[in-house]
Design a protein around this motif. Structure first.
Motif, mmCIF file in Angstrom:
data_model
loop_
_atom_site.group_PDB
_atom_site.id
_atom_site.type_symbol
_atom_site.label_atom_id
_atom_site.label_comp_id
_atom_site.label_asym_id
_atom_site.label_seq_id
_atom_site.Cartn_x
_atom_site.Cartn_y
_atom_site.Cartn_z
ATOM 1 N N GLU A 45 -35.354 -1.015 48.578
ATOM 2 C CA GLU A 45 -35.612 0.379 48.252
ATOM 3 C C GLU A 45 -35.651 0.587 46.737
ATOM 4 O OE1 GLU A 45 -36.492 4.346 48.762
ATOM 5 O OE2 GLU A 45 -36.506 2.715 50.211
ATOM 6 N N ILE A 62 -36.496 17.868 55.557
ATOM 7 C CA ILE A 62 -36.025 16.772 56.405
ATOM 8 C C ILE A 62 -35.973 17.185 57.877
ATOM 9 C CG2 ILE A 62 -34.071 15.244 56.902
ATOM 10 C CD1 ILE A 62 -33.595 15.111 53.849
ATOM 11 N N ARG A 106 -38.715 16.164 61.474
ATOM 12 C CA ARG A 106 -38.328 15.861 62.858
ATOM 13 C C ARG A 106 -38.958 16.867 63.824
ATOM 14 N NH1 ARG A 106 -34.517 13.786 66.430
ATOM 15 N NH2 ARG A 106 -33.607 12.416 64.866
ATOM 16 N N GLU A 134 -37.206 10.514 65.097
ATOM 17 C CA GLU A 134 -36.220 9.811 64.271
ATOM 18 C C GLU A 134 -36.878 9.169 63.061
ATOM 19 O OE1 GLU A 134 -33.710 7.125 66.333
ATOM 20 O OE2 GLU A 134 -32.967 8.628 67.751
ATOM 21 N N ALA A 135 -38.028 8.538 63.260
ATOM 22 C CA ALA A 135 -38.727 7.892 62.150
ATOM 23 C C ALA A 135 -39.214 8.930 61.149
ATOM 24 C CB ALA A 135 -39.900 7.068 62.675
ATOM 25 N N GLU A 178 -37.893 11.870 60.462
ATOM 26 C CA GLU A 178 -36.740 12.334 59.682
ATOM 27 C C GLU A 178 -36.314 11.272 58.672
ATOM 28 O OE1 GLU A 178 -32.065 13.641 60.312
ATOM 29 O OE2 GLU A 178 -33.461 13.795 62.000
ATOM 30 N N ARG A 179 -36.312 10.012 59.107
ATOM 31 C CA ARG A 179 -35.918 8.918 58.216
ATOM 32 C C ARG A 179 -36.876 8.795 57.038
ATOM 33 N NH1 ARG A 179 -36.024 5.292 61.694
ATOM 34 N NH2 ARG A 179 -38.082 4.394 61.270
ATOM 35 N N GLU A 180 -38.174 8.875 57.301
ATOM 36 C CA GLU A 180 -39.156 8.758 56.218
ATOM 37 C C GLU A 180 -39.029 9.923 55.237
ATOM 38 O OE1 GLU A 180 -40.970 6.260 55.536
ATOM 39 O OE2 GLU A 180 -40.569 5.130 57.354
ATOM 40 N N ARG A 211 -36.343 11.587 54.577
ATOM 41 C CA ARG A 211 -35.105 11.376 53.815
ATOM 42 C C ARG A 211 -35.295 10.279 52.762
ATOM 43 N NH1 ARG A 211 -30.394 13.273 55.319
ATOM 44 N NH2 ARG A 211 -31.108 13.542 57.491
ATOM 45 N N GLU A 212 -35.981 9.197 53.142
ATOM 46 C CA GLU A 212 -36.175 8.087 52.203
ATOM 47 C C GLU A 212 -37.071 8.487 51.034
ATOM 48 O OE1 GLU A 212 -37.542 4.688 54.337
ATOM 49 O OE2 GLU A 212 -35.594 4.292 55.279
#
Length: 242
Positions: A61, A113, A117, A214-215, A217-219, A221-222
């Motif tokens: 990252e 975020i 989702r 889930e992906a 939200e993760r993307e 956030r990242e």
């Protein structure tokens, strides 16, 4: 032939509980040393992980962010190379305050975020088309190397995701930041290379399109990991210039 790093050019270890930006700070410190001159090949992710005392995902990252800042470049099958050692020095606009800038990004995280989702779970075909079209417009602005234009269009992209999320209170709240969004994003973009934004949200769009909440939200956030680094660089540059 590219210069290889000296075996003696070891990185300082950081605590295992450190954040990605601490790893970035350690690696940025090495950019000022001769061992990490432009053209030098960085150690492997595994070796960087060992030297820094953190997981490979954290190193990966950090390298992604440094790549987007235009400092290193990943070359397929060859490794990662230093391409620049200079860090952008920005200033916060006179009409803005550091607190206001920080608060805007706190607000954006709070809305964007969960909206990612929700958009993955709820979007219609028309809303998905609008998200993709808004990002295509952003890509055109990148190709024209227009940060101001990109900042304005980036708002439309994120607003399209919020709209697809369907929360009317989030929609009304997000509608109110359009002017501040464009002005502040332009400053943040000044902390790196605009061309690095060309595919910045591809994975987020793909996750929403696949309805993988889930992906998505993760993307979302990242993506803020890099934004946070750029924000810190801007605030540090502003403080140093005062």
């Amino acid at each position: 032939m590219p210069k290889l790093l000296s075996p003696n050019a070891s990185l300082p270890r950081v605590a295992k509980t450190s954040l990605v930006d601490e790893v970035i700070a350690a690696m940025r410190g090495m950019l000022g040393k001769e061992a990490w001159a432009p053209g030098s090949k960085l150690p492997s992710e595994q070796e960087l992980s060992r030297q820094l005392g953190v997981g490979r995902s954290t190193v990966r990252e950090a390298l992604r962010v440094l790549g987007h800042l235009g400092l290193v470049e990943s070359r397929s099958g060859l490794g990662t190379y230093v391409i620049d050692r200079g860090m952008p020095q920005g200033r916060i606009a006179a009409t803005q305050s550091a607190d206001a800038l920080i608060e805007l990004y706190e607000f954006r995280k709070a809305i964007e975020i969960p909206a990612a989702r929700q958009a993955a779970e709820r979007h219609s075909a028309a809303q998905m088309a609008r998200i993709k079209s808004a990002w295509t417009d952003c890509e055109r602005a990148v190709k024209r190397n227009s940060a101001d234009e990109f900042a304005q269009l980036d708002y439309q992209f994120h607003f399209a995701i919020v709209l697809a999320g369907g929360n009317r209170f989030a929609i009304e709240a997000y509608r109110g930041i359009e002017e501040s969004f464009a002005r502040n994003v332009t400053m943040i973009l000044g902390q790196g290379q605009l061309r690095s934004m060309l595919h910045f949200h591809d994975d987020l769009i793909d996750a929403i399109d696949r309805r993988d909440a889930e992906a998505a939200e993760r993307e979302a956030r990242e993506n803020f990991v890099e934004t946070d680094v750029r924000l810190k660089l801007l605030l540090q540059g502003d403080a140093n210039a005062r």
